[in-house]
Scaffold this motif. Structure first.
Motif, short mmCIF file in Angstrom:
data_model
loop_
_atom_site.label_atom_id
_atom_site.label_comp_id
_atom_site.label_asym_id
_atom_site.label_seq_id
_atom_site.Cartn_x
_atom_site.Cartn_y
_atom_site.Cartn_z
N GLN A 117 -20.95 -26.65 -60.71
CA GLN A 117 -20.74 -27.11 -59.33
C GLN A 117 -20.84 -28.65 -59.22
O GLN A 117 -20.70 -29.20 -58.13
CB GLN A 117 -21.81 -26.50 -58.42
CG GLN A 117 -22.14 -25.05 -58.76
CD GLN A 117 -21.73 -24.09 -57.69
OE1 GLN A 117 -22.03 -24.28 -56.54
NE2 GLN A 117 -21.03 -23.05 -58.07
N ASP B 286 -33.66 -25.89 -52.86
CA ASP B 286 -33.44 -25.54 -51.45
C ASP B 286 -32.28 -26.35 -50.88
O ASP B 286 -31.44 -25.82 -50.14
CB ASP B 286 -34.71 -25.80 -50.63
CG ASP B 286 -35.88 -24.92 -51.05
OD1 ASP B 286 -35.64 -23.85 -51.64
OD2 ASP B 286 -37.04 -25.33 -50.81
N ASP C 115 -17.96 -29.85 -54.21
CA ASP C 115 -17.52 -29.43 -52.88
C ASP C 115 -18.26 -30.12 -51.73
O ASP C 115 -18.04 -29.79 -50.56
CB ASP C 115 -17.67 -27.92 -52.74
CG ASP C 115 -16.77 -27.15 -53.70
OD1 ASP C 115 -15.69 -27.69 -54.05
OD2 ASP C 115 -17.14 -26.04 -54.11
N VAL C 116 -19.17 -31.04 -52.07
CA VAL C 116 -19.91 -31.76 -51.02
C VAL C 116 -19.88 -33.24 -51.37
O VAL C 116 -20.75 -33.75 -52.09
CB VAL C 116 -21.37 -31.27 -50.90
CG1 VAL C 116 -22.02 -31.89 -49.67
CG2 VAL C 116 -21.46 -29.76 -50.84
N ARG D 299 -28.96 -25.03 -52.32
CA ARG D 299 -28.53 -23.78 -51.66
C ARG D 299 -28.06 -24.04 -50.23
O ARG D 299 -27.12 -23.39 -49.75
CB ARG D 299 -29.68 -22.76 -51.68
CG ARG D 299 -30.05 -22.29 -53.09
CD ARG D 299 -31.09 -21.17 -53.02
NE ARG D 299 -31.54 -20.77 -54.34
CZ ARG D 299 -32.70 -21.11 -54.89
NH1 ARG D 299 -33.55 -21.89 -54.22
NH2 ARG D 299 -33.02 -20.70 -56.10
N GLN D 300 -28.73 -24.96 -49.55
CA GLN D 300 -28.33 -25.29 -48.17
C GLN D 300 -26.87 -25.72 -48.11
O GLN D 300 -26.16 -25.38 -47.17
CB GLN D 300 -29.22 -26.42 -47.63
CG GLN D 300 -28.81 -26.89 -46.23
CD GLN D 300 -29.55 -28.16 -45.81
OE1 GLN D 300 -30.61 -28.49 -46.33
NE2 GLN D 300 -28.97 -28.90 -44.88
N PHE D 301 -26.44 -26.44 -49.16
CA PHE D 301 -25.06 -26.93 -49.17
C PHE D 301 -24.13 -26.05 -50.00
O PHE D 301 -23.03 -26.48 -50.38
CB PHE D 301 -25.04 -28.38 -49.68
CG PHE D 301 -25.55 -29.37 -48.66
CD1 PHE D 301 -24.73 -29.86 -47.67
CD2 PHE D 301 -26.89 -29.77 -48.68
CE1 PHE D 301 -25.20 -30.75 -46.72
CE2 PHE D 301 -27.38 -30.67 -47.74
CZ PHE D 301 -26.53 -31.16 -46.74
N GLY D 302 -24.58 -24.83 -50.28
CA GLY D 302 -23.71 -23.85 -50.91
C GLY D 302 -23.61 -23.91 -52.42
O GLY D 302 -22.72 -23.28 -53.01
N LEU D 303 -24.51 -24.62 -53.08
CA LEU D 303 -24.47 -24.71 -54.53
C LEU D 303 -25.33 -23.60 -55.15
O LEU D 303 -26.40 -23.28 -54.63
CB LEU D 303 -25.00 -26.07 -55.02
CG LEU D 303 -24.00 -27.23 -55.03
CD1 LEU D 303 -23.68 -27.65 -53.60
CD2 LEU D 303 -24.56 -28.41 -55.81
N ARG D 304 -24.86 -23.06 -56.24
CA ARG D 304 -25.62 -22.03 -56.95
C ARG D 304 -26.74 -22.67 -57.75
O ARG D 304 -26.59 -23.76 -58.31
CB ARG D 304 -24.69 -21.26 -57.90
CG ARG D 304 -25.40 -20.27 -58.83
CD ARG D 304 -24.43 -19.53 -59.72
NE ARG D 304 -25.15 -18.69 -60.68
CZ ARG D 304 -25.30 -18.98 -61.96
NH1 ARG D 304 -24.79 -20.09 -62.47
NH2 ARG D 304 -25.97 -18.15 -62.76
N ASN E 176 -28.78 -33.15 -43.12
CA ASN E 176 -27.56 -32.57 -42.58
C ASN E 176 -26.39 -33.50 -42.85
O ASN E 176 -26.58 -34.70 -43.12
CB ASN E 176 -27.70 -32.34 -41.06
CG ASN E 176 -28.75 -31.28 -40.75
OD1 ASN E 176 -28.55 -30.10 -41.00
ND2 ASN E 176 -29.88 -31.71 -40.22
#
Length: 407
Positions: free
Chosen positions: A361, A178, A371-372, A181-186, A137
């Motif tokens: 990304q 996984d 973006d992270v 995707r959890q952090f919004g990446l394609r 997290n």
């Protein structure tokens, strides 16, 4: 819960992860590498027949696949094959060059693993094995990572270097996807790469006598029409060894073409790439028409293959008894055998996974998610896949190096 604070946590003690750790550690960062395996570099250990094809002298952009293979250029240029070779030579690891620029250890792949673990130790990196991740997290600028042993790590940067789905018996999974995707990446579509191809049962039965036969071959894949350009795509071909198996085809040429092949498509195989088989058979017919047709073919391709090709063509008896048209058809089955595989052997035997974390990304200079902030993806987890022959290891070294300069 016990909490440890770090600068960089790297998940995955493979080629990319260890290289990243070395570089981050050299910058004075507090680095820890964790892996669920009992030893680091397990994929390195088994690669190249235990001698690790650690890079290739001819690394070039066309040898990489992905939605945007040019993404790899920055890292590959900044830490090239020559840089890794210098590292190998500095550690006095003896190596040799095989065909097509492939570099292998003279002794053992374990020499490369020791080099990397020694470099990590010198850089102050902590290595923790038999340890997995329960959850990741992010709160503010820090990542909070819960580990299997009940402890928690807080880190400014987290690097995902866990590879992909290929060779699951070694613990490979899609866990990196996984996290992405959890952090919004394609994540792009994934499939097995550098993998043997399989045939349907009827074809397999007719080729059964060929299991174990190997030879030099040119294997070609003609991609479907390029819709954007409005014309057929240029065929891709490889000339390397080919092996008939009890499931279909394998060998370096097949593994290479498998990365381009899609289900429902055909491949074309030249089983005698240096010989115009039609000309050879017609010349043999004129010179010695009493020679059996399968004997004449046996001078061109391996005997068992000659017999199967003749049987499939329905040709028996002497050359003089065969019409020129039938001999040309037989020749085409050797010089341009078009066959449609029904599938591949899957991730079980695939050397790599095609597809992965979308490169649009990621920052191509640092491998950081745009973006992270502080989250990095390197190595096979990314949508960059190389040819057989050391190209994927070089991507691991280069992408790991790039992330290690920034994480």
């Amino acid at each position: 819960m016990k909490t440890n604070t770090l600068d960089v946590l790297i998940v995955g003690a493979g080629a990319a992860g260890m290289m990243c750790a070395i570089e981050a550690g050299k910058r004075g960062r507090r680095v820890r590498v964790i892996d669920h395996a009992k030893a680091p570099g397990e994929k390195i250990r088994i690669s190249g027949g235990g001698r690790c094809n650690f890079t290739n002298t001819g690394i070039h952009p066309a040898a990489y696949l992905g939605e945007n293979p040019r993404f790899a250029l920055s890292a590959l240029k900044r830490f090239s094959q020559h840089d890794f070779i210098k590292m190998v030579e500095r550690h006095r690891i003896p190596y040799h060059e095989k065909t097509l620029g492939q570099l292998f250890c003279d002794d053992s792949a374990k020499d490369i693993i020791k080099m990397l673990t020694d470099e990590m130790k010198a850089a102050g990196v902590i290595l923790s094995l038999n340890l997995g991740v329960k959850a990741i997290n992010k709160t503010g600028t820090l990542f909070s990572v819960d580990l299997d042993d009940g402890s928690r790590v807080e880190a400014q940067s987290v690097v995902i270097a866990t590879g992909a789905k290929s060779i699951p018996k070694m613990g490979a999974t899609g866990w990196a996807y996984d996290v992405a995707r959890q952090f919004g990446l394609r994540v792009t579509d994934t499939r097995p790469g550098l993998v043997p191809l399989t045939f349907e049962p009827t074809l397999l039965e007719s080729l059964k006598p060929l299991a174990g036969v190997s030879l030099d071959a040119v294997v070609q894949h003609k991609a479907p029409k390029d819709a954007a350009a409005g014309r057929p795509s240029k065929p891709t071909q490889f000339r390397e060894g080919l092996l008939f198996t009890h499931r279909g085809l394998s060998g370096p040429s097949i593994l290479q073409i498998s990365s381009y092949w899609r289900e429902g498509e055909a491949i074309t195989v030249n089983l005698a790439p240096d010989i115009d088989v039609a000309a050879a058979l017609l010349a043999a017919k004129n010179e010695n028409g009493k020679q059996m047709v399968h004997t004449a073919m046996g001078h061109i391709v391996p005997r068992r293959l000659a017999e199967v090709l003749c049987e499939r063509a329905g040709l028996k008896g002497k050359l003089a008894e065969q019409g020129d048209k039938k001999l040309r058809a037989l020749a085409e089955s050797a010089n341009a055998w078009t066959v449609k595989p029904v599938g591949s052997e899957g991730y079980r035997t695939a050397e790599v996974t095609l597809g992965g974390v979308d490169t649009t990304q990621l920052d191509q200079q640092t491998m950081e998610a745009k973006d992270v902030k502080g989250l990095y993806f390197i190595g096979e987890a990314v949508d960059i896949t190389g040819w057989l022959g050391g190209y994927n290891f070089q991507w691991a070294w280069s992408s790991g190096w790039a992330a290690g300069q920034a994480a």
